[in-house]
Design an enzyme around this catalytic site. Structure first.
Site, PDB file in Angstrom:
ATOM      1  N   GLY A  31       0.347  -0.873   0.340  1.00  0.00           N
ATOM      2  CA  GLY A  31       0.236   0.208   0.462  1.00  0.00           C
ATOM      3  C   GLY A  31       0.612   1.445   0.159  1.00  0.00           C
ATOM      4  O   GLY A  31       2.215   1.440  -0.446  1.00  0.00           O
ATOM      5  N   HIS A  34       2.298   5.065  -4.828  1.00  0.00           N
ATOM      6  CA  HIS A  34       2.654   6.114  -5.262  1.00  0.00           C
ATOM      7  C   HIS A  34       2.570   5.355  -6.760  1.00  0.00           C
ATOM      8  O   HIS A  34       2.845   4.869  -7.506  1.00  0.00           O
ATOM      9  CB  HIS A  34       4.519   6.658  -5.155  1.00  0.00           C
ATOM     10  N   GLY A  36       5.296   5.233  -8.391  1.00  0.00           N
ATOM     11  CA  GLY A  36       6.267   3.864  -8.575  1.00  0.00           C
ATOM     12  C   GLY A  36       5.518   2.608  -8.786  1.00  0.00           C
ATOM     13  O   GLY A  36       6.038   1.858 -10.065  1.00  0.00           O
ATOM     14  N   HIS A  37       4.560   2.001  -7.937  1.00  0.00           N
ATOM     15  CA  HIS A  37       3.309   1.359  -7.699  1.00  0.00           C
ATOM     16  C   HIS A  37       2.966   1.147  -9.245  1.00  0.00           C
ATOM     17  O   HIS A  37       2.694   0.234  -9.785  1.00  0.00           O
ATOM     18  CB  HIS A  37       2.799   1.526  -6.637  1.00  0.00           C
ATOM     19  N   LYS A 154      14.601  -0.352  -7.975  1.00  0.00           N
ATOM     20  CA  LYS A 154      15.171   0.210  -6.909  1.00  0.00           C
ATOM     21  C   LYS A 154      15.398  -0.471  -5.652  1.00  0.00           C
ATOM     22  O   LYS A 154      16.182  -0.095  -4.799  1.00  0.00           O
ATOM     23  CB  LYS A 154      13.532   1.093  -6.327  1.00  0.00           C
ATOM     24  N   ASP A 155      14.567  -2.018  -5.304  1.00  0.00           N
ATOM     25  CA  ASP A 155      14.789  -2.460  -4.595  1.00  0.00           C
ATOM     26  C   ASP A 155      15.367  -3.708  -5.113  1.00  0.00           C
ATOM     27  O   ASP A 155      14.757  -4.830  -5.210  1.00  0.00           O
ATOM     28  CB  ASP A 155      13.241  -2.753  -3.905  1.00  0.00           C
TER      29      ASP A 155
HETATM   30  O1  PAF Z   1       8.500  -4.495  -1.875  1.00  0.00           O
HETATM   31  C1  PAF Z   1       6.954  -4.728  -0.894  1.00  0.00           C
HETATM   32  O2  PAF Z   1       6.556  -3.467  -1.053  1.00  0.00           O
HETATM   33  C2  PAF Z   1       7.105  -5.624   0.153  1.00  0.00           C
HETATM   34  O3  PAF Z   1       9.222  -6.429   0.151  1.00  0.00           O
HETATM   35  C3  PAF Z   1       6.573  -6.568  -1.144  1.00  0.00           C
HETATM   36  C4  PAF Z   1       7.368  -7.013  -1.860  1.00  0.00           C
HETATM   37  C5  PAF Z   1       5.124  -6.378  -1.015  1.00  0.00           C
HETATM   38  C6  PAF Z   1       6.417  -7.744   0.322  1.00  0.00           C
HETATM   39  O4  PAF Z   1       5.342  -7.662   1.118  1.00  0.00           O
END
Ligand code: PAF
Length: 285
Positions: A31, A34, A36-37, A154-155
């Site tokens: 949740g 933004h 990016g999502h 990014k991650d």
């Molecule tokens: O990147 C994230 O927002 C979280 O680590 C994920 C992949 C949704 C798992 O909870």
């Protein structure tokens, strides 16, 4: 957009699409959505369109298992109404919002861990974080059963771990790697940015500046040590930035390198006030 609040309702929803011959893509989030999502959704949509069309599920679940500080879990931003409005506008087909008890049922004992990759880099700073992440991602993949799932670059460590997880456990899903989306001043989009003070927000684009410079040095044949030193100098010139870590690693498996002969990833973790920001850049020699 359908709203599914239990594992059974999302399974029923996906089963009906499957019966209709649709492919399915999953975007997993916690949740606080933004741009990016929304970019993850757009890339998932592109993948579906390139494979004959299909439906997108976005999960919103603030996963307690991946927080190693209880205060971080409590203060994690939650705004379901705004998130759902954004998903509707972005053309998401179903939002999956399970409750904690639906995901972690009493008596549960099983965890999923990518042992090596989860204990290096950010895994050393946040013990247990990646185990929690891989446990929930495995569960979400099992519940939704998507053909593809989108993760942001990014991650980068998370993306690398998810790729390893999917390969090691033979999970039949395509992992789509989505480039980082940035604000106009270069700051990588993140749910954490909203916790920055105005002064820290103004200082934070120094990460992107440092990464740009690091990328140029890699292209010019610099050593990992020289890249780290140059980046440290840029970050130290910003008084609001406290360096957590600067790493230059192999872009495929995050292993340590003595010289740059293949693509590398430059990984930064830098604190502004009490907010830890991460950013990365893949660079080619
Ligand atoms: O990147 C994230 O927002 C979280 O680590 C994920 C992949 C949704 C798992 O909870």
């Amino acid at each position: 957009m359908q709203i599914c609040r239990s594992t059974q309702t999302i399974r029923d929803c996906v089963a009906a699409w499957r019966a209709d011959g649709q492919r399915v893509a999953l975007v997993a989030t916690m949740g606080a959505l933004h741009e990016g999502h929304l970019h993850l959704l757009a890339q998932a949509r592109d993948w579906l369109d390139a494979h004959g069309g299909g439906r997108i599920v976005t999960s919103i679940f603030v996963n307690p298992m991946q927080f190693n500080q209880p205060a971080d879990l409590e203060t994690y931003p939650r705004d379901e109404e705004t998130d759902l409005a954004m998903l509707r506008r972005a053309g998401c087909d179903a939002a999956f919002l399970p409750g904690v008890r639906d995901i972690y049922r009493p008596g549960a004992q099983t965890v999923v861990e990518v042992t090596g990759l989860s204990r290096i880099l950010m895994g050393r700073l946040r013990p247990g974080h990646f185990r929690g992440m891989t446990t929930i991602v495995t569960k979400l993949l099992n519940i939704v059963g998507p053909d593809a799932t989108a993760f942001g670059e990014k991650d980068y460590q998370q993306l690398t771990i998810v790729r390893r997880l999917v390969a090691d456990l033979d999970i039949p899903v395509r992992v789509i790697a989505v480039p980082t989306v940035r604000e106009p001043d270069g700051l990588a989009m993140s749910s954490r940015n909203r916790r920055l003070t105005p002064a820290d927000r103004a200082a934070a684009p120094v990460l992107n500046k440092a990464l740009d410079h690091g990328q140029q040095l890699v292209a010019r044949g610099a050593t990992p040590a020289a890249v780290r030193t140059a980046i440290r100098r840029i970050l130290r010139a910003e008084p609001r930035a406290t360096i957590g870590s600067i790493d230059v690693r192999d872009a495929d498996d995050l292993s340590r390198i003595a010289a740059i002969v293949r693509p590398v990833v430059i990984l930064l973790a830098v604190r502004f006030g009490d907010v830890l920001l991460i950013d990365q850049r893949v660079a080619h020699p």
